[in-house]
Design an enzyme around this catalytic site. Structure first.
Site, short mmCIF file in Angstrom:
data_model
loop_
_atom_site.label_atom_id
_atom_site.label_comp_id
_atom_site.label_asym_id
_atom_site.label_seq_id
_atom_site.Cartn_x
_atom_site.Cartn_y
_atom_site.Cartn_z
N GLN A 83 -9.00 -6.54 -1.68
CA GLN A 83 -8.02 -5.84 -2.51
C GLN A 83 -8.68 -5.02 -3.61
OE1 GLN A 83 -5.20 -8.77 -3.83
NE2 GLN A 83 -4.43 -9.18 -1.78
N ARG A 97 0.84 -1.20 0.00
CA ARG A 97 0.00 0.00 0.00
C ARG A 97 0.87 1.25 0.00
NH1 ARG A 97 -2.65 -4.09 1.78
NH2 ARG A 97 -4.95 -4.20 1.74
N ASP A 134 -5.42 -15.06 5.90
CA ASP A 134 -4.08 -15.61 5.65
C ASP A 134 -3.57 -16.45 6.82
OD1 ASP A 134 -3.78 -14.69 3.08
OD2 ASP A 134 -2.82 -12.82 3.67
#
Length: 402
Positions: A146, A27, A288
């Site tokens: 995302q 980012r 994740d």
């Protein structure tokens, strides 16, 4: 490169050094490119971040991101904003990962994007077209956060800014909040109102940023001490008030016997607690980490039921199918009766193989590596895939275990 694991440890003590946060680094790279400031300090040395950094600095028409899903999503929006002509492509697996929600949204803003292969998937052909803001855009947030972050970061530079109305169940909302926090650091006052994100038109302010360590990478060291059941590991440069949603994992590890001691320069992971009789959690906010907890519970013989796995089907591999297949080799039969959920009731089968396939997925390699603490002789196929997010992973484990 395959790796044979032959660790024999009944206690773990030592220090682990983590890479910088990949999520923050990626980012920060986009925001620095949009703000016109230097790249951050302590940038992640992962393959994903390297690919994104190179793509943001190149004038080449063809940009190949390989396996880097974050780079694919962020660059699709970035190139649509910046203009020029780009062919954005990736690995064969990347060409199977959906991008239609993002492309449709950008087209509504005026972007000129064409599919060069299958409809809804990379590679993409992006050509110059002025984007228009000053409107409210509905976006399906159930596939990938995302998409949301990619649109958010270009939104302040659209005429009139942009309002995003998020529809369906929001997955990985912690990553959206991370994007909000970082945009605010760069001077844009993003507002969250329920499922609405309001982003005003405003130029980014250049800032000097140092990237903190990666909380997702910390999960593998929690896993190690939990599986062994004795010892402690110190990890520097991790903060309790982190922008990373995965920082909240410490609460879940308490159920698996590991407590986190917060120190000025980092955290100390210590085996001191009792293990739960049944592990239950929703990983919508921390997808994740799901694979790490799945493997840990099996190795500790703790039955579980977890949900919030919808995004795992479209990661570097189908992690739900891959975890079922590889754990079956090790003698564990998991159940996936409901999409996005996974459970295990201690059902076992005969050990079939100690060879773990990784499917070009870094998290498969790292989540299964600690299994070698209980099953010496474990083989991790294509072990070098860890460079995608944690290039020094094996070095750090060797330092603790050999």
């Amino acid at each position: 490169m395959d790796r044979v694991i032959a660790w024999d440890k009944t206690k773990i003590e030592g220090v682990a050094v983590l890479p910088a946060s990949k999520s923050i680094s990626n980012r920060a790279l986009v925001l620095c490119a949009l703000a016109g400031c230097p790249v951050p300090e302590n940038l992640s040395d992962s393959d994903d971040t390297r690919v994104l950094r190179e793509a943001l600095s190149t004038s080449d028409r063809l940009v190949n991101v390989g396996h880097a899903g974050t780079a694919m999503r962020f660059l699709t929006a970035y190139f649509a904003l910046k203009g020029g002509v780009r062919e954005l492509t990736g690995s064969e697996r990347m060409k199977q990962r959906p991008v239609q929600v993002l492309v449709d949204a950008l087209r509504e803003l005026g972007a000129s994007i064409a599919y060069m292969g299958d409809e809804g998937f990379p590679p993409l052909w992006i050509t110059s077209a002025p984007l228009q803001g000053g409107r409210s855009l509905s976006l399906d947030a159930s596939v990938s956060s995302q998409y949301v972050s990619a649109l958010m970061m270009i939104a302040p530079l659209l005429p009139g800014g942009l309002t995003l109305d998020l529809e369906e169940r929001i997955v990985s909302a912690a990553y959206i909040r991370m994007t909000v926090g970082m945009m605010r650091l760069f001077g844009v006052d993003v507002r969250l109102e329920g499922k609405k994100i309001i982003i005003p038109e405003k130029g980014y302010i250049p800032v000097n940023l140092r990237v903190e360590s990666d909380w997702t990478a910390a999960s593998y060291f929690y896993e190690m001490v939990s599986i062994v059941g004795l010892g402690e590991i110190f990890i520097s440069d991790l903060k309790k008030d982190s922008l990373q949603g995965d920082a909240l994992q410490y609460r879940l590890w308490e159920q698996l016997g590991v407590q986190t001691e917060w120190q000025e320069s980092g955290v100390l992971l210590r085996v001191v607690g009792e293990n739960t009789d049944f592990f239950e959690a929703d990983f919508t906010e921390m997808p994740d980490l799901a694979l790490t907890f799945i493997v840990t519970c099996c190795l500790k013989d703790i039955p579980f039921h977890i949900c919030g796995l919808e995004t795992l089907y479209v990661k570097e591999c189908d992690r739900v199918a891959a975890s079922i297949r590889e754990l079956h080799k090790l003698g564990y039969d998991l159940d996936v009766s409901v999409h996005g959920e996974l459970s295990w009731n201690r059902e076992r089968n005969t050990l079939i193989s100690l060879e773990i396939d990784t499917y070009q997925d870094h998290r498969m390699a790292m989540a299964f590596a600690p299994v070698g603490l209980k099953l010496p002789g474990l083989v991790i196929r294509n072990a070098g895939v860890v460079t995608k997010s944690f290039p020094t992973f094996w070095e750090q484990l060797d330092k603790l275990l050999i």
